[in-house]
Motif scaffolding. Sequence first.
Motif, short mmCIF file in Angstrom:
data_model
loop_
_atom_site.label_atom_id
_atom_site.label_comp_id
_atom_site.label_asym_id
_atom_site.label_seq_id
_atom_site.Cartn_x
_atom_site.Cartn_y
_atom_site.Cartn_z
N CYS A 12 0.82 -1.21 0.00
CA CYS A 12 0.00 0.00 0.00
C CYS A 12 0.86 1.26 0.00
O CYS A 12 0.34 2.36 -0.20
CB CYS A 12 -0.96 0.01 1.18
SG CYS A 12 -0.18 0.12 2.79
N TRP A 13 2.16 1.12 0.22
CA TRP A 13 3.09 2.25 0.20
C TRP A 13 4.47 1.70 -0.09
O TRP A 13 4.83 0.62 0.38
CB TRP A 13 3.09 2.97 1.55
CG TRP A 13 4.03 4.13 1.65
CD1 TRP A 13 3.77 5.44 1.38
CD2 TRP A 13 5.41 4.09 2.03
NE1 TRP A 13 4.89 6.21 1.57
CE2 TRP A 13 5.92 5.40 1.98
CE3 TRP A 13 6.28 3.06 2.40
CZ2 TRP A 13 7.23 5.72 2.28
CZ3 TRP A 13 7.60 3.37 2.72
CH2 TRP A 13 8.06 4.69 2.66
N GLY A 14 5.26 2.44 -0.85
CA GLY A 14 6.62 1.99 -1.09
C GLY A 14 7.45 3.02 -1.81
O GLY A 14 6.94 3.83 -2.59
N ASN A 15 8.73 2.99 -1.53
CA ASN A 15 9.73 3.81 -2.21
C ASN A 15 10.91 2.95 -2.59
O ASN A 15 11.07 1.83 -2.09
CB ASN A 15 10.21 4.96 -1.31
CG ASN A 15 9.22 6.10 -1.26
OD1 ASN A 15 8.85 6.66 -2.29
ND2 ASN A 15 8.79 6.44 -0.07
N ALA A 16 11.75 3.48 -3.46
CA ALA A 16 13.03 2.84 -3.72
C ALA A 16 13.96 3.07 -2.54
O ALA A 16 13.72 3.93 -1.69
CB ALA A 16 13.64 3.41 -4.99
N THR A 17 15.03 2.30 -2.48
CA THR A 17 16.12 2.60 -1.55
C THR A 17 17.37 2.81 -2.38
O THR A 17 17.73 1.98 -3.21
CB THR A 17 16.35 1.45 -0.56
OG1 THR A 17 15.18 1.29 0.23
CG2 THR A 17 17.55 1.75 0.33
N PHE A 182 7.91 3.60 -11.87
CA PHE A 182 9.37 3.43 -11.86
C PHE A 182 10.01 4.57 -12.63
O PHE A 182 9.62 4.89 -13.75
CB PHE A 182 9.75 2.10 -12.51
CG PHE A 182 11.23 1.84 -12.55
CD1 PHE A 182 11.86 1.23 -11.48
CD2 PHE A 182 11.99 2.21 -13.65
CE1 PHE A 182 13.23 1.00 -11.50
CE2 PHE A 182 13.36 1.96 -13.69
CZ PHE A 182 13.98 1.36 -12.62
N GLY A 183 11.03 5.22 -12.01
CA GLY A 183 11.66 6.31 -12.72
C GLY A 183 12.75 7.00 -11.94
O GLY A 183 13.39 6.42 -11.06
N ARG A 212 8.76 3.79 -7.08
CA ARG A 212 10.13 3.27 -7.10
C ARG A 212 10.94 4.22 -7.98
O ARG A 212 11.07 4.03 -9.19
CB ARG A 212 10.18 1.86 -7.66
CG ARG A 212 9.32 0.83 -6.92
CD ARG A 212 9.76 0.63 -5.48
NE ARG A 212 9.36 -0.67 -4.95
CZ ARG A 212 9.17 -0.94 -3.67
NH1 ARG A 212 9.31 0.02 -2.77
NH2 ARG A 212 8.84 -2.14 -3.28
N ALA A 213 11.46 5.27 -7.38
CA ALA A 213 12.10 6.33 -8.15
C ALA A 213 13.29 6.90 -7.39
O ALA A 213 13.21 7.09 -6.18
CB ALA A 213 11.10 7.44 -8.46
N VAL A 214 14.36 7.20 -8.11
CA VAL A 214 15.57 7.75 -7.52
C VAL A 214 16.09 8.87 -8.42
O VAL A 214 16.34 8.65 -9.61
CB VAL A 214 16.66 6.68 -7.35
CG1 VAL A 214 17.91 7.31 -6.74
CG2 VAL A 214 16.16 5.53 -6.50
N SER A 215 16.26 10.05 -7.85
CA SER A 215 16.74 11.20 -8.61
C SER A 215 18.11 10.93 -9.22
O SER A 215 19.00 10.41 -8.53
CB SER A 215 16.82 12.43 -7.71
OG SER A 215 15.55 12.78 -7.23
#
Length: 385
Positions: A12-17, A182-183, A212-215
């Motif tokens: 229900c929630w997520g980010n990249a590491t 994703f990006g 799932r994104a990383v600058s």
Amino acid sequence: MSETKYTKWVACWGNATSITDRTAAVYAKDITLRYPIRICFSGCKLRFRFSNLTGTEPIEITNSFVSPAGATSQQSKEPVAITFSGSQAVQIQPGQEIESDEIAYNVTAGETINVSMYFAGYTQMNAGTLITGPLSSGKYTYGNYATADELPAELTRNTNWFYFLNTVDVLTEESNHALVCFGDSITAQSWPDYLAQQAWDAGIRNVSVIRRAVSGTRILREYNCITYAAYGLKGATRFPIELNVAGATTLIIQHGINDIIHPVGVEVNKFRPWSDMPTTADLIKGVQEIYLPHARKLKLKIYSGTLLPIYGWRTYDEGRDVIRNAFNEWLRTSDQFDGCVDFDVAVRDVADTKKFAEGFDSGDHLHPSEKAYQAMAAAALQILQ
């Protein structure tokens, strides 16, 4: 709450590491991190993934807790410990991610919970991601306040760095599922949050938006220097790890602009040689060989996301825009995707398509304004309707 209707784990929630920005201060000690997480599904259990993927030494979470962020929760206000094989403390080795025990915890769609972590000892703060948006903010506090109802204002600051907390899953109904975005920095900023809000407002209540994104990340390459370490891992390394999303059925890929804009030549920047400059064919091959096979293996519906205008960006030239436009044309027309979210069309100027529309440029000529991020979300919303 009856558990009989809840049979499926869905993120229900997520980010990249990724790799945090390298500064002189790399360690923290005696610190509490608190992140509010909006819950989009009702359910009866939670589980949490914590990540030290980009750390170079072990980190130890002394204890962590979940608690309601508001007074409307069905759960009692008392914090509930997050455990790992029954223990509150857990050590996470460098390069590893760890999943908690299943925690009995009733949640209602639309509420917000707090996830709080306390680190007693010196902790290497290398594993985290910078994200922004109306649903994305956290706090850090000096001292042990993981079970406190309110954090002491005089010891607390806001942060958009999300350290260690990677994914929150809920045991929910079978009809619920996850959409993965994703990006790079475009996706690490606001449009996924606006998409979650717009979907909710439109009455679409059976999908979560997992970012799932990383600058700074590129499809084809990554940097091996501390100056640009925070620009993260290349696509081949990131993608299989970040697609570990419970209940995922759909994927939007919006990636590749950094491959185009970064190279400037070693005479300008020793870490950005012209040899890094891809052709359109290189970008297409990267997507075909890195992203599509793994996503198909996971049986995901795959949507391409076109790259946004870059006119006026500090490394802009016509040659780069030729590559961007040709890549976009393939993203729009290739039958290797289930569809295309045309972000470029959503934000570009109608009369001069190489530029952002009026009011849609953040000011750096690369990242959109908040108004433009809302337009991007509206373009993505169409695939959910």
